[in-house]
Design an enzyme around this catalytic site. Sequence first.
Site, PDB file in Angstrom:
ATOM      1  N   GLU A 237       0.823  -1.204   0.000  1.00 59.68           N
ATOM      2  CA  GLU A 237       0.000   0.000   0.000  1.00 59.68           C
ATOM      3  C   GLU A 237       0.863   1.262   0.000  1.00 59.68           C
ATOM      4  OE1 GLU A 237      -2.770   2.705  -0.121  1.00 59.68           O
ATOM      5  OE2 GLU A 237      -3.350   0.595  -0.161  1.00 59.68           O
ATOM      6  N   THR A 281      -6.084   2.776  -5.509  1.00 57.43           N
ATOM      7  CA  THR A 281      -5.840   1.350  -5.305  1.00 57.43           C
ATOM      8  C   THR A 281      -6.685   0.497  -6.242  1.00 57.43           C
ATOM      9  OG1 THR A 281      -5.195   1.623  -2.989  1.00 57.43           O
ATOM     10  CG2 THR A 281      -5.996  -0.541  -3.635  1.00 57.43           C
ATOM     11  N   HIS A 458       0.338   2.703  -5.667  1.00 54.57           N
ATOM     12  CA  HIS A 458       0.333   4.111  -6.105  1.00 54.57           C
ATOM     13  C   HIS A 458       1.225   4.921  -5.175  1.00 54.57           C
ATOM     14  CE1 HIS A 458      -2.365   4.980  -2.719  1.00 54.57           C
ATOM     15  NE2 HIS A 458      -3.163   4.020  -3.147  1.00 54.57           N
TER      16      HIS A 458
END
Length: 663
Positions: A237, A281, A458
Amino acid sequence: MFCLKTYIAYRTDFTLGVTGGIQNFLLVVNPIPSALLLFGIALYFRGKLSYWLMLIIDFLQSTWLFANILYYREFSDFLSLGIIKGTGDVQNNLGKSFVQILRPGDFIAYVDIVILILLLLFKVIKIDKKPFKKRFAFLITILSFVLMFAEYNVANADRSGLLTRTFDNNYIVKYLGLNEYAAFNIYQNHQESQTRANAKVSDLKGVQKFINQNQVSPNVQYFGKEKGKNVFIIHLESFQQFLIDYKVDGKEVTPNINKFYHNQHTIAFDDFYHQVAQGKTSDAEMMLENSLYGLPQGSAMVSYGAQNTYQAAPSILDEEAGYTSAAFHGDVPTFWNRNNAYKSWGYDYFFSDSYYKTKPQYNIGYGMKDKIFFKQAIPYIQQLPQPFYAKLITLTNHYPYELDKRNTSFPATKTGDNTVDPYVQTAHYLDQSFGEFEAYLQKSGLAKNSVVVLYGDHYGISNNHRPAIAKLLGKKSVNKYDLAQFQKVPFMINGGNLDGHIDHTYGGEIDVLPTLLHLLGIKNNHMIQFGHDLLSNQNQQIVPFRNGDFVSKQYTKVGGTIYDTATGQEIHPTSSQKKTINNIQKYVDDSLENSDKVVYGDLLRFHKLKNYKDVNKKTIDYNKKATLKKLKEEDKKKKTDLIDQNGGKSTINDFKTDAPELK
């Protein structure tokens, strides 16, 4: 006052890239036409009612401005109807994030309303009860449309094809205004709905032609190298490439991931970029699983996850090689509409928050802490029939990068930016969590028969934090080229049959699926995929971004500026260079446009693969009771899970963690 505060917000809260006299002029005047139109509605009414209506209209417009200020600060983009419709799917802790983003100066969005109310209360402005003549009200409405039309013509002259080609939302706001952007976005959503309703089988022919013209052959050196192995996708993440080998106060931020990155069996791509837009995401997952781009506005998983037909990694691997598939996520299943999208993609199992033991101290930010999440995923991983495809989505390294004191063992950076400085602390925690999971794979024996893929979904630090980014990179300042390079994320593949090395091929998330399929010995030349095998010698090395910009081995385009990718120097292209750049741009535009056609028109419902059956979503149930029953039934049939391979013994004790919450 409304136009003045809007202009101030344009200048101070948004990065619109305004250059030249025309763009500066349009930025000043673009709030006027829509303000005249909307405030002018009140002029059709009389007395106090017209004044109240003007204040209400002002309040609604101000709230739209205020919401965009907050959203833009974190996501470098403007709100869209797709995002607003999907708020229910991403709202978990969203309010908390906005509190972190909020600044006192943001309330300038409402300052004119406060002033006007005070002026009315103290009768500095006196209410005129006489009705405004209807013909004058109508003339103001007409004037607003005339001004809009004139503004659009000036804007289109400066930026050809502003509303007809794929552009960044910044362009629309810069040239036309925030309200016009909202109207255009609503129109786009309507057009998207009509596109699906009117789509035909013949629409797929153009898409297939584009795919065939740009097809690349697999590298014989790698094709089928990891055939038949389990696949672990570890979703890092908000994890950016610069964190690899990065040190703070002489300490490695990510020692475990660094070791994995440099492993003798890891192919790591150091010129790999995220390509997400507003879907963040969910866009990354869309590209990873489908080799389809996310949408220019909103999230494809939210808007099209339930009704569309897909040919995604889980279903392809099931049909081609008998894989079981499972996704693991330590939060609610509705987040990004995963509970529906995963069914459409063919995931057999989805282990979300209800599958794990929870306590208040187990969660932070957007869900379960990574160390606890990995540990609690083990009981289900060891029951999956092999070979399997398993995706584990980490969460702790998510904005606002919060971590309790007993889990914070790493120094923050000292950029002076409160958003940026704790980023390395949560990244370090994520690294520790991965280290524990990797140790389990080795001890349990799963590592021998598995391919492990790590990728960053990202950015963690948006381009709005330029001074802090410059300090992180050891520079005095950063330009647009630096910011484009800052959007690199990790992508690495580890397998026992691979000769590890750092690969400098330029690529992005759209390329993951073709690369992985070829490594597993599955050809994709008959599939609709917009990425290319990064290990292929025929790869063009072009990375399209959702706003139409690109990075290639030769040139990098950011907005209207072209850079030499190797040197980072801005260039003024020669006629020969322009030809090459135009060819790259055409490929980028065609790739995005054709992918959008597939998603908006649901064109894969017309695409029939040999020996491939479309996913039957009715047979998939993510209810915990049904899932556990299915796992037992599959075990009786196949006897291929890790427990069976371990002589009927559980491997739970092979997982070791130092998570203080579990002591």
